[in-house]
Design a protein around this motif. Structure first.
Motif: not given
Length: 231
Positions: A32-39, A42
Motif C-alpha cells: 500500500r506504499g509508504i503508509s503501509g511500510d511505516m505501519a 512500527n
C-alpha cells in the motif's frame, strides 16, 4: 472454559506471535506504499505494544460476543420454559425487580372480578431467610397457580398453604431433608416465623422459584408489598 483459556493464552503469547503475524500481513499491507511500510515497521519495532493493542481489541470483541450469546441463551431458555410450563394466556409485567416497585394488589382484585378472566395468580417476591439461608422467596396465589403453570408432580395440597404453608420443589426437599409436615423457619423483615411444608412440585421453578408461599403469607407478614407480576 476453553474459550477463557484461549483468551488468556493469546494474551500471554501475543508478544511472541506478534512478529511472525506482522511479517505475514506485511506482505499484503506493504504493497500500500509508504503508509503501509511505516505501519509494518512500527508494529515490528515494539511487539509488546502491538500485542497489547491487539489484546484490548480482542477482549472488547470477546465481551460483546459473550453478552450477545448469554442474552440469546437466556431468552431462548425462558421462552422454551414458558412454552412448556405456562398454560395461561397473559402475563402482566410491572418491570419491577427484587420486590422493589410493582402493582397495587387492587389491580389483581379488579381483574379477578372481571367475568372474562377465568383465573389469576398474583406474584410477589422478597428476600427472606429460609431455614437460615438467604433466598428470594416467591409469593403466589397458591389456589390457582397449579392451573396457570404446569407444576409437574405435585404432592400435598397447594390450595391448603394458607399464611403459614410452604411449597418446595422436589430436589430442594430431598437436599434439605424436608417432607410434608416439616416445620421450616422463614424470616420476613427480620422476624422469624414457623412455616410448614404442605406441598412439593417438580416443574416451573424458573417462574415460581424453588420454594414459594401463598400470597396470604405476604399479606400477613409484609402487608405493604406490591405485586410485581400477575399471571
Amino acid at each position: 472454559l476453553g474459550a477463557l483459556l484461549a483468551l488468556v493464552g493469546v494474551a500471554v503469547l501475543g508478544p511472541v506471535v506478534a512478529r511472525p503475524v506482522v511479517r505475514v500481513f506485511g506482505i499484503i499491507v506493504g504493497r500500500r506504499g509508504i503508509s503501509g511500510d511505516m505501519a509494518i515497521r512500527n508494529a515490528r519495532r515494539n511487539p509488546k505494544r502491538t500485542a497489547r493493542t491487539a489484546s484490548s481489541l480482542m477482549i472488547g470483541v470477546a465481551l460483546v460476543a459473550f453478552i450477545a450469546v448469554f442474552a440469546s441463551s437466556v431468552k431462548a431458555s425462558l421462552g422454551g420454559s414458558l412454552d412448556d410450563t405456562f398454560t395461561g394466556s397473559h402475563i402482566v409485567e410491572s418491570g419491577a425487580w427484587e420486590g422493589v416497585g410493582g402493582f397495587s394488589p387492587a389491580l389483581a382484585d379488579q381483574m379477578e372480578r372481571d367475568p372474562s378472566v377465568d383465573a389469576i395468580s398474583e406474584s410477589r417476591v422478597s428476600t427472606s431467610l429460609v431455614d437460615g439461608s438467604e433466598y428470594t422467596l416467591e409469593g403466589v396465589t397458591a389456589a390457582t397457580i397449579g392451573t396457570i403453570f404446569d407444576l409437574g408432580d405435585v404432592e400435598g395440597d397447594l390450595t391448603d398453604l394458607g399464611p403459614d404453608g410452604l411449597a418446595v420443589d422436589g430436589p430442594t426437599s430431598v437436599e434439605r431433608g424436608w417432607k410434608l409436615g416439616t416445620v421450616v423457619p422463614v424470616t420476613f423483615a427480620g422476624i422469624e416465623h414457623p412455616f410448614v411444608v404442605r406441598a412439593t412440585y417438580s416443574n416451573a421453578t424458573e417462574w415460581v422459584g424453588k420454594q414459594f408461599v401463598d400470597i396470604s403469607a405476604f399479606d400477613t407478614h409484609l402487608p405493604e408489598q406490591l405485586d410485581y407480576r400477575i399471571y
